[in-house]
Write an enzyme that holds these catalytic residues in place. Sequence first.
Site, PDB file in Angstrom:
ATOM      1  N   ASP A   1      43.683  43.158  41.127  1.00  0.00           N
ATOM      2  CA  ASP A   1      43.949  44.548  41.454  1.00  0.00           C
ATOM      3  C   ASP A   1      44.127  44.623  42.973  1.00  0.00           C
ATOM      4  OD1 ASP A   1      43.810  47.481  41.353  1.00  0.00           O
ATOM      5  OD2 ASP A   1      41.798  47.202  42.185  1.00  0.00           O
TER       6      ASP A   1
ATOM      7  N   ASP B   1      43.984  47.900  45.278  1.00  0.00           N
ATOM      8  CA  ASP B   1      43.144  48.834  46.036  1.00  0.00           C
ATOM      9  C   ASP B   1      41.678  48.754  45.616  1.00  0.00           C
ATOM     10  OD1 ASP B   1      45.466  49.734  47.317  1.00  0.00           O
ATOM     11  OD2 ASP B   1      45.847  51.196  45.723  1.00  0.00           O
TER      12      ASP B   1
HETATM   13 MG   LIG Z   1      41.078  49.271  42.338  1.00  0.00          MG
END
Ligand SMILES: [Mg+2]
Length: 186
Positions: A17, A19
Amino acid sequence: MQANASPSAWPAAVLFDRDGTIVVDVPYNGDPSLVEPVAGAAAALQRVRDAGLAVGIVTNQSGIARGLVSAEQVAAVNAEVERRLGPIDVWRLCPHAPGDGCPCRKPAPGMVLDAARSLGVPPARVVLIGDIGADVEAARAAGATGILVPTSVTRPEEIAAAQLVAGDLAEAVDLALTALDDRVPA
Ligand SMILES: [Mg+2]
Ligand SMILES: [Zn+2]
C-alpha cells in the site's frame, strides 16, 4: 540473501500500500514536495528486490473521483515516491470513489489480481503489506497473503482480524521473506 530463486519458492512478489505504509499519509496529496517516506521504507523495498522478488504498489486514490486531486497530480506524486524509494515493478491505482462499485478499490481484489497477472505470478505467491483492514482484506480476497503494519489510524478490530501483523515495515518484510518461506503452495 534468501533462497527464493527456485520457481516454486514462495513468495514471488511483495505489493505495498502507498499512503500510511511506505509514505506518510497526506490525505489526497497532489504535491510531490509533500512525499515523505516512512522510516525504513527504502531499505525494506530494497531488501525485497535483493531477494529477487518483484516490488509493487497498489493504492486507492479516491481523491481523483472526488475532484480533490487530478490524475496528473497523483502521477507526479507517484513519480516522486519512485524517485525516493527506487524502481517499482508494477503500479496499480484505483481512482474511483467508495460508492462507484468498481472492482479495484481495496478491499476489492482487483488491483492485487491485476498486479499479479502483470508480473506473471499466481496471486498465491503474492504478499500485500498495508496499514488498514482494506489492504489485508484485498489480499485475502485475491488469494494472496496480507500483512498488516498498524499505525495510529488502524482500528483494533482490523488488527484483530488480520492474518499477520508486524510492528514495522522491516518486520513485515522479514515475515514475507523468511517466516513464510516454507509455505510453498502445493
Ligand atoms: Mg494506507
Ligand atoms: Zn477502482
